[in-house]
Every structure is written in structure tokens, then in C-alpha cells.
Design a protein around this motif. Structure first.
Motif, short mmCIF file in Angstrom:
data_model
loop_
_atom_site.label_atom_id
_atom_site.label_comp_id
_atom_site.label_asym_id
_atom_site.label_seq_id
_atom_site.Cartn_x
_atom_site.Cartn_y
_atom_site.Cartn_z
N ASP B 88 89.14 97.48 38.79
CA ASP B 88 87.82 97.05 39.27
C ASP B 88 87.77 95.53 39.42
OD1 ASP B 88 87.07 99.69 39.20
OD2 ASP B 88 85.88 99.54 37.36
N ASP B 91 89.03 94.89 42.79
CA ASP B 91 88.12 95.40 43.81
C ASP B 91 86.95 94.45 44.01
OD1 ASP B 91 88.60 97.54 45.39
OD2 ASP B 91 88.01 99.06 43.91
N LYS B 92 86.44 93.89 42.89
CA LYS B 92 85.27 93.04 42.97
C LYS B 92 85.60 91.59 43.33
CE LYS B 92 81.90 93.26 40.17
NZ LYS B 92 81.10 93.21 38.92
N ARG B 109 95.72 104.74 42.66
CA ARG B 109 94.76 103.72 43.09
C ARG B 109 95.44 102.37 43.28
NH1 ARG B 109 89.72 101.52 39.69
NH2 ARG B 109 88.77 100.19 41.28
N MET B 113 95.41 100.07 46.62
CA MET B 113 94.91 98.69 46.62
C MET B 113 95.98 97.70 47.07
SD MET B 113 92.43 98.78 43.31
CE MET B 113 91.92 97.07 43.43
N LYS B 118 94.29 94.32 48.42
CA LYS B 118 93.28 93.92 47.44
C LYS B 118 93.94 93.20 46.27
CE LYS B 118 89.00 95.52 48.24
NZ LYS B 118 87.79 94.74 48.03
#
Lengths: 305, 548
Positions: B88, B91-92, B109, B113, B118
């Protein structure tokens, strides 16, 4: 330090195949199979789905002797399609039960099933209905139909309905009885309702100890073929009465049970209500101690049998 | 440089900023977001303790809840990427760059990413390699770690799952970095001190235990007869002839089967005391029967295993335990022990190519590496002799001068020719290569390199690659145990037969093993309950493994 034992000497019911169970249960060398794999009565439906067939369609049926007495026997193979009922599989059991009525011989059903086979669901559902009818008709003719539950697939779905019609049920700790399986409940009601991966929850809700404590099974045995054999011998010695007063008594017992346990959120609450000493310890107890604590406290269906 | 002591000054600033949200060293949970914002600076290298097993989960969620406009461009350096919060943060947009080792549960995941750019990937490391870089060029500015309890001075008790903590704290705290620990509770007196308080700057009382994954529990009920056959082959065809006493077992059902066959099959072969006496190993529940029947003398652990705490504490003759009685694990030391002091690594993999490279990367999953690449590599810095090491070295180079010849570590890959969902173990080309191309990586993520692998065991037999003299022989030796996979069916049958005559390939019948003897009744325990009973009730399996 102790020496770890090889398990070679004992036969775990949970681990055994259908044929190993039949062989270990009956008098040595007495089994004679009906419609054996050499006749290749396999499912007519599975090939449509490009799925492998089994020549006995996952159930072994036949006749043998138990402590000298002739009995009919059926054993489901839980490792083939989860022991599920298909058309041929179901027909073999129906035929055996009808034969029992004519031959006046008791029947042992070694359940190991997830329920109806999805690939032949209509035929499977019909088979369940036919089998239940055949069980009732046999029992009305004075035949005892005894279920033995302790295989890996448990006794689920239609299998559990059939078990509900049996004269008596013998179960081990590993055995499970439930209409809906853990995954089915979780899928339909959510993981908060039932976490199917929490195996301790699954067993204390559906497993042998719980079923025995609430009168959902009649005899509790160790996970050993010889223990199942001895329990089957003892059970067949009992009477096989089946009439209206008995059914009425059973109906009343179930209604009472529903009221008594309906506030319980977990099996442990049920055991608490039963007055079992230290109910949280139940799952970890060895058989002897479990039986001691269950005695006089467990519900039973003896009135109805 | 004109101004010395700048790092120390920076630490003082962080300490002062953090102190505004703390009472002494204790940061109350409600103040945690403001505290983290105060002590972490954009661009920091942050080690968020994600180990193979234990996770600083409260700190991870708090970090992921920061505002990316205030804190961004973090460089995460951590061995395990296990929790969703670990990703996360990318992601953020709080973190940008990642250097890690293992990503088991997040493997799908993390792959998505990486493809979605990401995450800027530094490298996928082996554990020792990442730990080494903590001390050279990846030293954390901030370490967010996990322990069981702390006292008010910041002394920490890590309990059985010490794992990476001492390494992370050593690298961070002694290099002017800031160390923040989450603990289950703060107590007046610790059972033992695993990390001295003067290395720990702040403590957060989580009020609940950190998350631990029961990674090393394999249910004996799920072991197949094919796996039992591969285990019999390994014991009779490798453990026995080399006399392997010091070793590491990877995670998997094949090695669990080996552990459960020692007290039965191994006993019958008369191997007790001759093999498997010393392990670098997590406390595998499946090893209980072998320990209880006196096979094992000593085990050093990378980490602990859920439910094994009381058993380990009661078996301090075997395990390393602290003055409080509980296990002391240490991943860095145990990895070093597995690398230098073990004569064999045996483990499973997902793909093996025709040269013998193996990888657990598939096109949509990047699981990283566990301990396998360190355990499963030949340590060039080793100098002490041992029988298996010398024998393997002699097989590899029979004509070399014995006194100048390096020994070889036995590196064994074990598996069934078709794995889960009937996916073949043997492939023409590793998926790792396609992945490397797509992500522009300089190196394909290979778990065990071909030149380290000495044996491959499948249900069809054992290929001894030490005895292969050229690449053709090597390829045919691998094809020769690849069964009915495409790789196996494309073998040169004549050459495979010649290799078999030379003992390069050995079939079950060559070893006097009847595949029909591979029966589950041979297992010393066939269920988790058997393990619990064998342990005398000391092993307390987690709920998800119980069927009672």
C-alpha cells in the motif's frame, strides 16, 4: 526419550481406501463384491466433461460376514470425486438396500461423501431420494441399516440426509456430518458466519465429538478399523424396531433440542448447556476421557431406536 | 568534509521531533500517525520489519496511512514483503524504491505493481545479501521493528521469533538511524533482553501480538505416496551414501515426508545417528517424531513456528534457548550456519531448466527467495573438510589433486515431475527469463543456479549432476528423471541408459526400492494430531491445521 511408532500395525479409518475399510471391517476373506470393477459399470456422464471415470464409480458394494453373520455392505471411495453420488454410484446403493429387504439381511453403509456429484446432479439427487426411500422400506421390514462415518470426505449433502434415515450411526472424531459443507456456508453467508479455513471450527461444529454429544451419532469410536468393526458388531446386536411411537419420540427430541440449544453461538456453548465439564477442552481430549465427560451429559436418540 | 557529526545532529533532530509525541520512550497509539510523520523524512531509507514470519503490522498500517504529500519517495529496505500494507505504501506514493528478499503472500500483487511501474525495483536479494547491504550501502535511516515486550527503558524481548531484529537494529542504531519498536505490551521486567534499550529510541504498545505466519507447518495428512517415494529415494540414494549429518531442509511436502520417514524407513535402513543429526532449520512440526525418537542432536533456527513454542522450550537439549527458557532464533546467524556449516541443502522448486537452473518465479508471481539461495549454494569460502563435502568434491573432479581439491556442498532439488495442478516441473526455458526481459532486469531471478545443483530427485529417480562430464550428459541426466513431461519424453533413451549404467541416473529399482512400498503407513505421523500426541501435547497446532 520415547521411540516414535510406525503406524504399519494399525489401519486408520480416515486414511484407508474404501476397499481397505471393507476388508478390515468384515471377517477375513468373506467379502464377495457385487457389480465389481471388472464389469466396468462406470458413469455415463463424466466423459462429457472430459473427467476420468472409475470402474466401480466410487462405491464398493457386496456381501460378507461380520462375526459369522451375513451382512450387506457398501463403501464409498472418498478419493474419487469426493465420494460423490452419481447415477451408477447411487443405483448400486439403492439396489443393495432393496436386496437387503428381500434377503432379510442388515446393511452397513461406510459413508465418505461430499454429497451429489455436480456433473450429474439430477441423477444424483434422484438417487438420494431413492436411497432414502429404500432405507426406510428396509427398516420397516425390520432390517437394520447402520452408517459408519470417519472418512476424509466426511458425510455431507445428500449423504448426510441418508445418514439421518439410518438405524444407527457410528462415528470417529475425524468423521463429519453436515448438510452444507464449510465452503458452501462461507460462500453463501460470508466468512464472518463461517470461516471454512478454520479447521478447528469446522470440526467442533460438524465433527464426530459434537455429533455424538448432541445425539447426532450413536457410537463414538477411535479412528481405527478394528474399533469400527467392534462397534458395528455391537450395533447389529441391538433391535431394529421402527414404528410410529418411535418416530414421534424422535420428532419430540429434535424439537426439544432445537429450543434447548438455539441461543448457542458456537458448539462450545452447546456443550456448556449440556453441562459438560470444561467444555473448551473437549476437542483436545483423548477418547477415554472424552467418553467419561460425555457420559450422562450427552443427548441421545436411544428413546427413538 | 568541513562539518563532522552531521548524521548525529540529524538523529538528534528526529529524536526531538518524535519526543513531542512521546512520554519518555513510549509513544501512545493515538499519537502514532503524528509521531511517524515527525520522525520520517521524504527520501529516507526505511526498514519496515517484515521478516519471513513476524511482521511489524501496526507500524506498517500507520506508515501506509501517512499523507503522500507530506512523506514520499521512501526507499523501503526489508527482507519480507508480506502484508498488504507493505505494498500500500507504494500504491499511495509514500514509497518509491524497493529492495527486498521474499514476498510469498504478496507475490501476485508485487508482480502487477512492478509491471505497472508502481515500484522501482532495486533488487531481489538473498537474506544474507540484503543483511550485508544494510551495513554497506542500504543502511536504514529509520527502522520500524517488532518485539513481544519492552520495558520503559526500551529494552526488548523478542520471544522465539527474534529473526531479523538484531541485524536490523545493529545496522540502523549504530549508524545514527532511528529505531522504533512495536510491542505487544510494556512490562516492568522482561523475561530476557534480546535488544538492549539504548539502541531503541521509541516504543509503541500495540496491545496485541504482532502478526506471525505459520510458514513451516506441513500437514502430514496432505503428503502423497509419490512424495513418499521421492523421500525414500533421497534417504537411501543420497543421505545414506554421503552420510549427511549436517543439513538444511527447505519447506515443502517432499522434505516433510523425509522428516516423517526417518523414525520408520530410516530406522529400518540403520541410519540413526549416521544422518540428520544437526540442522539449520525452523522448528518444523514434522520433525517432532525424529526428535522424540532420538535422531536429532542439535537444531539452530532462523525463526520460530506458531504452536511450537512450548515444545521447543521443553527440548532445550536440542534447540537454542534463552535464560527464560524460550527459543532464541536469529536469521542472519542461522543463514550463515546453513551456508558454511551444513553439507546439504534439499528443497523443492517450481521450475527446473535443461541446465539445472531453478526458479520459483512464474510469469505472474514474484515470490522472491526464502533461505534457499544461501542454503542452496556452494560456499567458496569454506575450508573445513567433512565426509559428504569431500566425497561430492571427488565425484565432481576425480582426477584433481585431493589435497588441493575443493569439496562440494550437496544441493538437492526434489519434486514430482508434475507439480500442483499438473504443471510440469521441467521446462525448456524458465519463466524468470521472460520476466527479466519484460522488466528490463539485468539478472533473471534464479533461485538456485545450475552450477550449484548437485542432484535432482523425482519419482522417476535421482540424477547425480556431479558425475556429468559435459553439458550433453547433464541435459540427458535431467531429461532422464523428468518422467512424462515434454522434457522427459524428448530424452535420448540410449544415452539415458548409458548414464544409468554409470550410476549418474539411479532408478528406484537400482536402489532396491519398490515403488509399491511407498505407502502413507510408512509416515511416523499421518496427521497434525499425531504430531501433537507425539510431542506429548507440547505442540499446540494453530486452529487452521486442526481436524478435531
Amino acid at each position: 526419550m520415547t521411540t516414535a511408532q510406525s503406524n504399519a500395525a494399525s489401519l486408520s479409518w480416515y486414511e484407508a481406501s474404501a476397499r481397505q475399510r471393507v476388508e478390515a471391517l468384515l471377517d477375513r476373506g468373506s467379502f464377495c463384491e457385487f457389480i465389481g470393477p471388472e464389469q466396468r459399470e462406470a458413469s455415463p456422464h463424466l466423459s462429457i466433461f472430459d473427467l476420468p471415470e472409475q470402474f466401480d464409480d466410487g462405491i464398493v458394494i457386496g456381501r460378507g460376514r461380520l462375526e459369522g453373520s451375513s451382512v450387506l455392505i457398501a463403501a464409498q471411495e472418498g478419493r474419487f470425486m469426493g465420494g460423490a453420488f452419481g447415477e451408477v454410484h447411487g443405483a448400486k446403493l439403492t439396489g443393495l438396500l432393496r436386496a437387503a429387504r428381500m434377503l432379510k439381511e442388515d446393511v452397513l453403509v461406510l459413508f465418505d461423501t461430499g454429497g451429489v456429484r455436480l456433473q450429474e446432479a439430477n441423477a444424483g439427487e434422484l438417487a438420494i431420494a431413492e436411497i432414502m426411500r429404500a432405507v426406510i422400506e428396509a427398516r420397516r421390514a425390520g432390517i437394520k441399516v447402520v452408517g459408519l462415518i470417519g472418512g476424509r470426505a466426511g458425510c455431507y449433502g445428500g449423504g448426510s440426509l441418508i445418514a439421518g434415515t439410518c438405524s444407527r450411526l457410528i462415528i470417529s472424531e475425524q468423521g463429519r456430518i453436515s448438510v452444507s459443507g464449510p465452503e458452501v456456508i462461507e460462500t453463501n453467508k460470508g466468512v464472518e458466519e463461517f470461516d471454512s479455513r478454520d479447521r478447528a471450527l469446522v470440526w467442533r461444529t460438524m465433527g464426530g465429538k459434537h455429533r455424538y454429544l448432541i445425539g447426532g451419532a450413536d457410537t463414538f469410536v477411535d479412528d481405527e478399523a478394528l474399533a469400527f468393526r467392534q462397534a458395528a458388531i455391537n450395533t447389529l446386536e441391538m433391535n431394529g424396531r421402527y414404528d410410529l411411537p418411535l418416530l414421534t419420540a424422535e420428532q419430540q427430541r429434535l424439537e426439544r433440542r432445537l429450543t434447548r440449544f438455539s441461543p448457542a453461538a458456537d458448539a462450545i456453548d452447546v456443550w456448556q448447556t449440556l453441562g459438560i465439564e470444561a467444555p473448551t477442552e473437549i476437542p483436545g481430549l483423548p477418547t477415554k476421557e472424552f467418553m467419561r465427560r460425555a457420559a450422562d451429559k450427552r443427548e441421545n436418540a436411544d428413546d427413538a431406536r | 568534509m568541513s562539518h563532522w557529526g552531521m548524521q548525529r545532529a540529524a538523529l538528534r533532530e528526529r529524536l526531538a521531533a518524535g519526543q513531542r509525541h512521546a512520554k519518555g520512550k513510549i509513544v501512545p497509539i493515538p499519537a502514532l500517525p503524528a509521531f511517524l510523520k515527525a520522525v520520517i523524512r521524504s527520501g529516507d531509507r526505511v526498514c519496515l520489519e517484515g521478516d519471513n514470519q513476524k511482521q511489524a503490522d501496526i507500524l506498517a498500517s500507520a506508515l501506509a496511512a501517512l499523507d503522500p504529500r507530506e512523506v514520499h519517495d521512501l526507499h523501503m529496505v526489508q527482507s519480507g514483503v508480506v502484508l498488504s500494507a507493505h505494498l500500500d505504501v507504494f500504491d499511495k506514493g509514500i514509497a518509491r524504491r524497493l529492495d527486498f528478499s521474499y514476498s510469498g503472500p504478496q507475490s501476485a500483487r508485487i508482480a502487477r505493481m512492478l509491471f505497472g511501474r508502481k515500484i522501482e525495483l532495486g533488487a531481489v536479494h538473498t537474506y544474507l545479501e540484503l543483511f550485508a547491504r544494510y551495513f554497506i550501502d542500504l543502511t536504514p535511516h529509520v527502522a520500524l521493528i517488532a518485539a513481544v515486550s519492552a520495558d520503559k527503558d526500551g529494552n526488548l524481548y523478542t520471544g522465539p521469533n527474534t529473526e531479523d531484529t538484531p541485524t536490523v537494529v545493529e545496522a540502523t542504531s549504530y549508524k545514527n538511524g532511528l529505531v522504533v519498536a512495536q510491542v505487544t505490551e510494556i512490562v516492568a521486567k522482561l523475561p530476557r533482553v534480546d535488544i538492549p534499550g539504548d539502541l531503541v529510541h521509541f516504543v509503541v504498545e500495540a496491545g496485541k501480538p504482532f502478526y506471525v505466519e505459520p510458514l513451516f507447518t506441513r500437514d502430514p495428512a496432505a503428503i502423497t505416496e509419490t512424495q513418499i517415494l521421492t523421500a525414500m529415494l533421497a534417504i537411501k540414494g543420497i543421505y545414506a551414501p554421503y552420510g549427511v549429518r549436517r543439513l538444511n531442509h527447505g519447506i515443502g511436502f517432499n522434505t516433510a515426508a523425509i522428516e516423517l520417514l526417518l523414525p520408520t524407513y530410516g530406522e529400518r535402513l540403520g541410519l540413526k545417528g549416521k544422518v540428520c543429526t544437526h540442522f539449520a532449520l525452523n522448528p518444523h512440526p514434522t520433525l517432532i517424531p525424529a526428535i522424540e525418537s532420538g535422531w536429532v542432536e542439535q537444531i539452530h533456527c532462523f525463526g520460530s513456528e506458531v504452536g511450537m513454542e512450548d515444545y521447543v522450550a521443553a527440548r532445550s537439549d536440542i534447540f537454542f534457548t534463552g535464560p527464560d527458557g524460550s527459543l532464541r532464533s536469529n536469521r542472519a546467524f542461522c543463514q550463515t550456519a546453513g551456508l558454511y556449516a551444513c553439507d546439504m541443502f534439499i528443497g523443492a522448486t517450481l521450475q527446473i531448466d535443461l541446465e539445472g537452473h531453478s526458479s520459483t518465479v512464474t510469469t505472474n508471481r514474484i515470490a522472491g527467495f526464502g533461505g534457499a539461495p544461501n542454503m542452496g549454494s556452494d560456499p567458496r569460502g569454506r575450508r573445513h573438510p567433512s565426509e559428504p563435502w569431500l566425497k561430492a568434491g571427488a565425484e565432481a573432479a576425480p582426477d584433481a589433486n585431493a589435497a588441493l581439491r575443493r569439496g562440494r556442498k550437496l544441493v538437492v532439488q526434489i519434486g514430482e515431475t508434475f507439480g500442483d495442478n499438473n504443471v510440469p516441473l521441467f521446462v525448456e526455458q524458465l519463466d524468470a527469463l521472460a520476466l527479466a526481459r519484460e522488466l528490463n532486469l539485468d539478472l533473471a531471478p534464479v533461485m538456485v543456479y545450475a552450477d550449484d545443483v548437485t542432484h535432482i530427485v523425482t519419482e522417476e529417480g535421482i540424477a547425480n549432476l556431479l558425475l556429468c562430464r559435459n553439458t550433453d550428459e547433464r541435459e540427458q541426466a535431467i531429461r532422464g528423471v523428468a518422467g512424462y513431461t515434454d522434457i522427459g519424453r524428448a530424452r535420448d533413451p540410449k544415452m539415458v541408459e548409458r548414464l544409468r549404467e554409470r550410476g549418474v541416473i539411479r532408478r528406484p529399482e537400482d536402489l532396491g526400492i519398490d515403488p509399491l512400498d511407498a505407502d502413507r503407513r510408512l509416515l511416523a505421523a499421518r496427521s497434525i494430531k499425531d504430531l501433537m500426541l507425539t510431542s506429548g501435547g507440547l505442540y499446540r497446532p494453530p486452529s487452521r491445521f486442526r481436524n478435531w
